[in-house]
Design an enzyme around this catalytic site. Structure first.
Site, PDB file in Angstrom:
ATOM      1  CG  MET A 155      -1.759  -1.390   1.298  1.00 16.13           C
ATOM      2  SD  MET A 155      -2.577  -1.981  -0.220  1.00 16.13           S
ATOM      3  CE  MET A 155      -3.906  -0.805  -0.346  1.00 16.13           C
ATOM      4  CB  SER A 156       0.584   4.556   1.605  1.00 20.96           C
ATOM      5  OG  SER A 156      -0.620   4.853   0.942  1.00 20.96           O
ATOM      6  CB  VAL A 157       4.966   0.662   2.496  1.00 21.57           C
ATOM      7  CG1 VAL A 157       6.436   0.323   2.388  1.00 21.57           C
ATOM      8  CG2 VAL A 157       4.471   0.525   3.950  1.00 21.57           C
ATOM      9  CB  THR A 158       4.033   2.160  -2.822  1.00 20.14           C
ATOM     10  OG1 THR A 158       3.463   0.862  -2.593  1.00 20.14           O
ATOM     11  CG2 THR A 158       4.559   2.266  -4.242  1.00 20.14           C
ATOM     12  CE  LYS A 159       0.514   8.101  -0.667  1.00 24.55           C
ATOM     13  NZ  LYS A 159      -0.308   6.874  -0.786  1.00 24.55           N
TER      14      LYS A 159
END
Lengths: 441, 441
Positions: A155-159
Site C-alpha cells: 500500500m502506501s509504503v510504496t510512497k
C-alpha cells in the site's frame, strides 16, 4: 464527467484503501481468526463457488474480509510490472529468533490493560511480521494469506520507496529539489504541481484541489481512480487516461509549502519526475538501484495503469523478508555488506525529518510532534524512529537507537492506521526497549 | 450469444495466436530488424505517446509488429499468477559457448539455397534461443524485447507442460488414464469431454464441436475467448464465466479416439482434471513439482481468467534459461543433479509417442510421420526428437541422440508454425548433427 458505478466500486477497491478513510464501515468486524482468508476459502476450488469469487473490477476483492485474501494476491487481479531481483543467489538473512518477543507486554494507547506482542499480532490482523536486530532476524511470523514465498501489498509504503528513490537522485545530483516540477515535467506546467518545487512535492506540502472523501460523489479521487484503472474505460468515457494524464489536470488550492497534505497524487507526480530524470519507470529504477543489489529473495511488483505506468503512490507488492532487507539498507544509511549501495545523504535527509509545523496542520492528531520527509513518517521520538506507512496496517518501522527494523504486513478491516496505531506504535516501542535492554551491560 | 466487437478483438489478441491460424494477414511483414520492438518504442515514454500504446482489451497488443513487444511483457497487460521458484539459490548453468553454431549451414525446406543458423535466427523473428549440449550451454542469444532476466510467452508450449504434469500424475498412480474424464470432473459429464478417457484428453483425440476459425463469427473460439477473458464482461453478457464453465458446455462431434484434433480446450480440460486430482492449480503444481526443485532463476507465471484459473492451454511465460532447465529435466528422464525429480515413466511415455494414424488425420501435412502424446509433438525421426510447440515460433526441442535441448522464443508475424518450420526444423537438425559430430572419435 460521469463515472459508472462499477468503476466507482472498482476505484474503491483499487485505491481508496491506500488513503486515510475506512473503505467500508464495519460496526463489528470479524476477528482475525474469524476472518482468516484460508478458512473463508476465497477463490478456492476449481472453479471457486460463486460466493467465494472476488473481482477487482467490481471492487469486491478489497472489501473486508475478502481483502485479507487479496492483499497477498494482487497480481492475480490486475496487470502488474516486475521489479526484478536479477538472477543471482539471494543473500540469506541470519537468524537469532527470540521467543521472548511474543511475550513482551505493553500498554496500548488509552488503555490501562497491558497486552502482549502476540495479542497485538492478532488484534492488528497481522499477515506477516519480521523484526531484525542489528541485521539478524529475532522475530518472524506469517498468518492469513501470506506465505514466506509470497508477496503482500505494501500500500502506501510504496510512497516511501518513491520518496527514497527521489532522495537518492537528489543526493546524486541528478535531481534539483529547488527547481519547479514543471521544469522536469512540462506537461504539469498548467496544473497545481507546475509551480511547486520538487522539494514541496517530496514532502507533500503542495496546495492541491483534491479530495479523497469517498462519501462525496464529486470528490476528485473518483476521476483519479477512473483514469488509473487498468480495466477498459466504459463506452463514452472522456476523462483522462492513466495516472499521468490525470495529474496534468489537477488544480491548485491554497499555497505550496505551508502545510503537509497527505495526498497520494503527490507520489505519482514524483514518480513522473523520477521517470523523466532517469528515463526509467520507478519499477525499473527500483530494480536497478536496490532490488538487484542486496540479495533479495523475490522479485517485487507494481500494479500498473492501462498505459503500463507503475502506481508510485501505492502499487508495490513484495516479500516480507525483502522489505526487511530494504529497511535494513535504510537503517544502515545505504551500506550493504561493506558497499555503499545508495548515498548515505539520502537517508540522513529522511532522518532529519521535515517541518513539524507543516505536519501539525494535516490533522494527524495522534501523531504529535511527527513530520513527513521524502514521503517517510518521522516520529522525532527519543530513538529517532521513522517509518513507511500504508493503510490496513502496512509498515516499515526503523528504530536507529535500537538497531531495529520491523516490517509488518496486515489486513486490518479499517483502512486508516489510526485504528491500529494504538496497538502498534507502543508495541514497536516495547520491542525497541527490549532490544536496547539486551545491549546493556 | 452476442459477443461485442471489443471482446472479439481482445480474444484475437489473447487467444487466437495460440492456435494454428494467422491472426492478421500481413502480405509483406516487416523484417525482424525493421520490426524490432525496442526500435519501434512500444509503450516507451512517460506516458507512451498515443501511437505507441498497446492494450490487451482491444487486442492491439497482439497485432504484429506490436506483439514483438507484448510477448515479453504479458503480465503488464493482464492478471497473472506466479509459478514460484521458491527462495533458494538458483543453480547456474555451465557454459561451453560454441561460436560455430551461428555459422552452421543448412538447407531450408523447399529450397536449394543454404542459409546459416544466424540467418535463421533473424528470419524466424527469434527473441531468444538457447542450446544445451549434455546440459551445458553451447549457444545463447537474446533479441527483440527479451532480456536474460525477463520472461517470454511460451504460448502452446504451455500445453506440453500441462501434459507432462498429467503424465507425472499417471506415473505416480494418482491419475488413471483409462477412466472417463467425468469421473474426475462431474461438471463435464454432459459435455463432449464427459465420455472421453483421460488418455484421449491427454492425446487430444477427443471429438469436439469446436472451431477455431476466426473468419467465422459463430466459431466456438469466440465464446471460449469471451468466457476466459480477464476483463469485466460487457453489460448483458450471459455466457459462461471462466474457462471451466465454458468447457462444461462443449458439445461432441464425431467419436473420441479416432483422430488427433489440435484444440486448446483439451489442455484446459486436462488442467481441470489435474486440479481436481491434486487440489492444486496447475500453477501451484508446476511450482511444487518442478519450478522449486531444479534451481530455476526466475519465477514463471500464467495468465488467468477472471476466476483466477491459470490458462493451461497457453498462458505460461518463463525465462529462456529456465525453460532450458525444464527441457533438460525432460531430456534426463526426470533426473536432476542425481535426484529423480519426476518419474522417468512419464518421460518415457512421451518419447514413445502416440498414434501416427490419429496424427495423420489432423492435417499437419508437413509433419509427416509425427505423433502427439501427452501434449508433446513426437517427430519419430532417427534421433527420437520430440518437442513442445507454440505459435509464433515458441519451442522446446529435445534431441536425445544429440544430447541436445534447444529452446526458442520468437515473435513471428505468422502465428502458425508452418510459416517458420521450413527455417526451424532443419536448423535444429543441423545443430544436432553438428553436436553428434563433436562426439565422434
Amino acid at each position: 464527467m460521469k463515472i459508472h458505478l462499477r468503476m466507482r466500486r472498482a476505484a474503491t477497491g483499487l485505491l481508496c484503501s491506500l488513503l486515510a478513510l475506512p473503505a467500508t464501515a464495519q460496526p463489528e468486524p470479524l476477528s482475525a481468526s474469524s476472518s482468516d482468508p484460508v478458512t473463508l476459502g476465497w477463490m478456492q476450488g476449481f472453479p471457486p463457488p460463486p460466493e467465494k469469487r472476488l473481482r477487482a473490477a467490481d471492487g469486491s476483492f478489497f472489501e473486508f474480509p475478502a481483502l485479507r485474501y487479496s492483499v497477498a494476491h494482487m497480481r492475480e487481479f490486475m496487470p502488474t510490472v516486475e521489479v526484478s531481483r536479477g538472477l543471482g543467489a539471494p543473500l540469506p538473512l541470519k537468524y537469532r529468533l527470540d521467543p521472548l518477543v511474543d511475550k513482551l507486554r505493553f500498554l496500548p494507547w488509552d488503555s490501562d490493560e497491558p497486552i502482549t506482542f502476540a495479542d497485538a499480532f492478532e488484534r492488528n490482523y497481522t499477515d506477516g511480521l519480521i523484526v531484525l536486530h542489528r541485521g539478524e532476524v529475532v522475530y518472524e511470523r506469517y498468518a492469513g494469506a501470506l506465505k514466506e514465498s509470497g508477496q503482500h501489498a505494501a500500500m502506501s509504503v510504496t510512497k516511501s520507496v518513491t520518496g527514497l528513490l527521489a532522495a537518492v537522485l537528489v543526493a546524486e545530483g541528478r535531481l534539483d529539489e529547488s527547481r519547479l516540477v514543471a521544469e522536469y515535467v512540462p506537461e504539469l506546467k498548467d496544473s497545481a504541481f507546475g509551480d511547486a518545487t520538487v522539494r514541496q512535492l517530496m514532502d507533500m506540502t503542495t496546495g492541491l484541489q483534491y479530495s479523497e472523501n469517498y462519501a462525496d460523489p464529486n470528490a476528485e479521487v473518483w476521476q483519479y481512480s477512473a483514469a488509473g484503472s487498468p480495466w477498459p474505460k466504459p463506452a463514452g468515457y472522456t476523462g483522462p487516461v492513466g495516472y499521468f494524464e490525470y495529474l496534468a489536470g489537477v488544480q491548485k488550492q491554497g499555497e505550496h509549502g505551508e502545510a503537509f497534505g497527505y495526498k497520494t497524487i503527490n507520489s505519482d507526480a514524483l514518480g513522473w519526475v523520477i521517470s523523466r530524470v532517469t528515463g526509467q519507470s520507478v519499477a525499473e529504477l527500483l530494480s536497478e538501484k536496490i532490488w538487484r543489489r542486496i540479495g533479495m529473495e523475490q522479485s517485487a511488483y507494481y500494479q500498473v495503469d492501462e498505459l503500463g505506468t507503475p502506481f508510485a503512490g501505492g502499487g508495490l507488492s513484495a516479500g516480507l523478508r525483502d522489505l526487511a532487507r530494504f529497511g535494513e539498507l535504510v537503517r544502515n544509511r545505504g551500506r550493504w555488506q561493506g558497499e555503499q549501495i545508495i548515498p548515505a545523504a539520502a537517508i540522513d535527509d529522511i532522518r532529519r525529518g521535515g517541518s513539524k509545523n507543516a505536519f501539525a496542520r494535516a490533522g494527524f492528531d495522534r501523531l504529535k510532534g511527527w513530520s513527513y520527509r521524502n514521503m517517510w513518517w518521522i516520529t522525532h521520538n527519543r530513538n529517532g524512529a521513522f517509518a513507511a506507512r500504508g493503510v490496513h496496517g502496512q509498515t516499515i518501522y526503523i528504530d536507529p537507537a535500537a538497531d531495529m527494523v520491523l516490517v509488518r504486513f496486515a489486513s486490518h478491516p479499517v483502512a486508516a492506521n489510526g485504528a491500529n496505531d494504538p496497538y502498534s506504535l507502543p508495541a514497536y516501542q516495547a520491542v525497541a526497549d527490549y532490544l536496547i535492554s539486551l545491549e546493556m551491560p
